[in-house]
Design a protein around this motif. Structure first.
Motif, PDB file in Angstrom:
ATOM      1  N   LYS A  42       0.841  -1.211   0.000  1.00  0.00           N
ATOM      2  CA  LYS A  42       0.000   0.000   0.000  1.00  0.00           C
ATOM      3  C   LYS A  42       0.874   1.258   0.000  1.00  0.00           C
ATOM      4  N   ASN A  43       1.878   1.282   0.852  1.00  0.00           N
ATOM      5  CA  ASN A  43       2.669   2.502   0.980  1.00  0.00           C
ATOM      6  C   ASN A  43       3.614   2.727  -0.189  1.00  0.00           C
ATOM      7  N   LEU A 144      -0.771  14.138  15.128  1.00  0.00           N
ATOM      8  CA  LEU A 144      -0.931  15.462  14.509  1.00  0.00           C
ATOM      9  C   LEU A 144      -0.686  15.404  13.005  1.00  0.00           C
ATOM     10  N   GLU A 354       2.007  10.161  18.012  1.00  0.00           N
ATOM     11  CA  GLU A 354       1.684  10.374  19.431  1.00  0.00           C
ATOM     12  C   GLU A 354       0.370   9.733  19.873  1.00  0.00           C
TER      13      GLU A 354
HETATM   14  C1  UD1 Z   1       3.928   7.005   6.129  1.00  0.00           C
HETATM   15  C2  UD1 Z   1       3.109   5.753   5.915  1.00  0.00           C
HETATM   16  C3  UD1 Z   1       2.503   5.269   7.215  1.00  0.00           C
HETATM   17  C4  UD1 Z   1       3.593   5.079   8.257  1.00  0.00           C
HETATM   18  C5  UD1 Z   1       4.462   6.330   8.373  1.00  0.00           C
HETATM   19  C6  UD1 Z   1       5.678   6.125   9.269  1.00  0.00           C
HETATM   20  C7  UD1 Z   1       2.311   6.006   3.649  1.00  0.00           C
HETATM   21  C8  UD1 Z   1       1.159   6.236   2.740  1.00  0.00           C
HETATM   22  N1  UD1 Z   1       2.048   6.059   4.957  1.00  0.00           N
HETATM   23  O1  UD1 Z   1       3.042   8.008   6.637  1.00  0.00           O
HETATM   24  O2  UD1 Z   1       1.850   4.024   6.977  1.00  0.00           O
HETATM   25  O3  UD1 Z   1       3.006   4.814   9.508  1.00  0.00           O
HETATM   26  O4  UD1 Z   1       4.950   6.715   7.073  1.00  0.00           O
HETATM   27  O5  UD1 Z   1       6.435   5.051   8.837  1.00  0.00           O
HETATM   28  O6  UD1 Z   1       3.413   5.729   3.224  1.00  0.00           O
HETATM   29  N2  UD1 Z   1       5.620  14.932  10.389  1.00  0.00           N
HETATM   30  C9  UD1 Z   1       5.566  16.275  10.669  1.00  0.00           C
HETATM   31  N3  UD1 Z   1       5.513  17.155   9.632  1.00  0.00           N
HETATM   32  C10 UD1 Z   1       5.505  16.760   8.335  1.00  0.00           C
HETATM   33  C11 UD1 Z   1       5.563  15.369   8.049  1.00  0.00           C
HETATM   34  C12 UD1 Z   1       5.611  14.483   9.110  1.00  0.00           C
HETATM   35  O7  UD1 Z   1       5.582  16.679  11.828  1.00  0.00           O
HETATM   36  O8  UD1 Z   1       5.456  17.609   7.432  1.00  0.00           O
HETATM   37  C13 UD1 Z   1       5.674  13.958  11.501  1.00  0.00           C
HETATM   38  C14 UD1 Z   1       4.394  13.152  11.628  1.00  0.00           C
HETATM   39  O9  UD1 Z   1       3.432  13.829  12.399  1.00  0.00           O
HETATM   40  C15 UD1 Z   1       4.903  11.890  12.309  1.00  0.00           C
HETATM   41  C16 UD1 Z   1       6.308  11.734  11.740  1.00  0.00           C
HETATM   42  O10 UD1 Z   1       6.671  13.008  11.221  1.00  0.00           O
HETATM   43  O11 UD1 Z   1       4.985  12.098  13.692  1.00  0.00           O
HETATM   44  C17 UD1 Z   1       6.469  10.695  10.666  1.00  0.00           C
HETATM   45  O12 UD1 Z   1       5.478  10.874   9.701  1.00  0.00           O
HETATM   46  P1  UD1 Z   1       5.685  10.468   8.162  1.00  0.00           P
HETATM   47  O13 UD1 Z   1       6.907   9.620   8.035  1.00  0.00           O
HETATM   48  O14 UD1 Z   1       5.592  11.688   7.352  1.00  0.00           O
HETATM   49  O15 UD1 Z   1       4.411   9.564   7.922  1.00  0.00           O
HETATM   50  P2  UD1 Z   1       3.501   9.528   6.640  1.00  0.00           P
HETATM   51  O16 UD1 Z   1       4.299   9.790   5.425  1.00  0.00           O
HETATM   52  O17 UD1 Z   1       2.271  10.320   6.896  1.00  0.00           O
END
Ligand code: UD1
Length: 443
Positions: A42-43, A144, A354
């Motif tokens: 999926k990812n 968040l 979180e």
């Molecule tokens: C992707 C995956 C999800 C997985 C996650 C972490 C997809 C479609 N989804 O989600 O299944 O659980 O990686 O492995 O691939 N953050 C910020 N600001 C930003 C971006 C992220 O603060 O602009 C924070 C998020 O709140 C979170 C952390 O960074 O705490 C990691 O998030 P991120 O790696 O971006 O997750 P996703 O890409 O949303």
């Protein structure tokens, strides 16, 4: 009456059917024995589908999982003028995308609200069209999940981005240019978004502290096949020489490592033996040795892996979720469901999101002994879980509750099925193929 967004999903993905049932009834106690085909990840498939926006030529993806997120993204792409052509079926679904007449379009809130990953459209649409407009994304309620890293990176590449009225409006009238970007945290989505934008931006971009999840390397491989020049794949520094027109490509989506880990745990919980067809152990990262120390045996066999429980049984372990190659946060909830009946105690610390303990209260309803202190869940293994009515609050919690239900005594009724269908291609049906007793119910 049909939900209007369901009509859009069916128009974009003819294989997609709104779920006839509202809940899943799982009869616990059956050993899982048989072959379970692991679907495309999926990812990985979501950013791969978005990569088709970068070229007027055809991009064909094989091994596409038939999940709700894929149907939602297909409908979003269709609204941007992308033509979609599906072929195959079952475990061999393929998708050809043609973005020769794409436009920045109008992306509706109804669809974006159903999928967080819709933010991935931002970089590619902006890079190709010079403008992009998107409602703030929805998705799982696990934290968040800001988009500040995405926005800061695109601004560094010359975009003007306005965030007001629940919308993201981005413009780059003279196109994007290369930039040096330091991500504050190795965000998967921000790395993918900025990589997609950097490929069309003129000049060199460097993304430091990039996430190293295998799905990013899968995206980079497809972009490279389209003619992009990307160095540092699989490392935390990606260097992109952008601005070259891209060709089309044919790419096979990598197998889903989260589904692999989840079903391996299900095999262990039910004391079964499951052949995980198409599974690859090399993408599990820290989860491989941690699952082994908990008593989940994974053996290479032909085109996949055989999963079963170690003779000594399941034992408690301590783990912390971390960016890849650390233990995947997406495996935290299913592994917790398994450890709920392991011998001894486990300490599970969630460092990425979180609010990713939504499954804990549901597991407690089934008799699990779990205490949460801050970001750590202390799990004391009990003899057996008991079936109960539970609700999934996010994709991975849904999988965890299916797993818990398979190992429990009696019937578990799982509500919130949209979450399961968002992330997995017919998981319940594939489990039934391995002897699980699962039905869909409307009560
Ligand atoms: C992707 C995956 C999800 C997985 C996650 C972490 C997809 C479609 N989804 O989600 O299944 O659980 O990686 O492995 O691939 N953050 C910020 N600001 C930003 C971006 C992220 O603060 O602009 C924070 C998020 O709140 C979170 C952390 O960074 O705490 C990691 O998030 P991120 O790696 O971006 O997750 P996703 O890409 O949303």
């Amino acid at each position: 009456m049909s939900d209007p967004s369901d009509v859009a999903l069916r128009a974009a993905s003819p294989w997609w059917r709104p779920d006839p049932g509202t809940s899943l009834v799982i009869r616990g106690g059956s050993r899982l024995v048989g072959a379970y085909p692991i679907s495309g990840a999926k990812n990985a498939v979501l950013p791969l589908m978005v990569s088709a926006l970068l070229t007027p030529h055809l991009v064909t993806l094989h091994n596409v999982p038939a999940s709700l997120d894929v149907a939602v993204l297909s409908a979003l792409l269709q609204r941007l003028g992308v033509r979609l052509n599906w072929s195959g079926g079952g475990t061999t679904l393929s998708l050809t995308l043609c973005a020769d007449h794409m436009h920045p379009g109008r992306i509706e809130r109804d669809l974006v609200g159903r999928m967080r990953a819709s933010v991935l459209l931002l970089g590619a649409v902006l890079a190709r069209c010079g403008e992009a407009s998107l409602p703030m994304p929805g998705g799982d309620a696990i934290g968040l999940r800001g988009i500040d890293f995405h926005v800061a990176g695109l601004r560094a590449m010359g975009a003007e981005v306005d965030l007001s009225g629940g919308m993201i409006q981005a413009t780059a009238r003279r196109g994007l240019h290369g930039a040096e970007i330091d991500l504050p945290q190795p965000s998967v989505g921000a790395t993918e978004n900025l990589l997609l934008a950097a490929v069309l931006a003129t000049g060199q971009s460097v993304i430091r502290n990039a996430a190293r999840e295998p799905e990013i390397a899968d995206l980079a491989r497809c972009l490279t096949a389209m003619g992009a020049r990307i160095a540092g794949v699989d490392t935390d520094v990606l260097t992109v020489q952008g601005g070259r027109p891209l060709t089309g490509a044919v790419h096979t989506v990598m197998p889903d490592r989260i589904e692999l880990g989840t079903i391996a745990c299900a095999a262990a919980v039910t004391d079964g033996e499951v052949f995980l067809d198409h599974a690859r152990a090399d993408v599990l990262g820290a989860a491989g040795p941690l699952l082994a120390s908990a008593g989940v045996v994974l053996e290479e066999a032909g085109t996949g892996l055989i999963a079963r429980r170690a003779t000594a049984g399941l034992v408690g372990i301590d783990l912390q979720t971390r960016p890849y190659p650390g233990f995947a946060t997406d495996l935290q909830s299913p592994v917790m469901a398994m450890l709920a009946t392991a011998k001894g105690a486990s300490a599970i610390t969630e460092t990425i999101f979180e609010q990713r303990f939504g499954h804990v209260d549901e597991l407690r309803k089934m008799g699990a002994n779990i205490a949460v202190h801050g970001r750590t869940a202390w799990v004391r293994g009990v003899e057996c879980l008991t079936g109960a009515r539970v609700t999934a609050t996010d994709v991975r919690a849904a999988a965890a509750l299916v797993l818990a239900g398979l190992g429990a005594k009696g019937d578990t009724v799982l509500d919130g099925l949209e979450h399961l269908d968002r992330g997995y291609d017919r998981m319940a049906e594939k489990l039934v193929g391995c002897g699980a007793v699962i039905t869909r119910s409307t009560v």
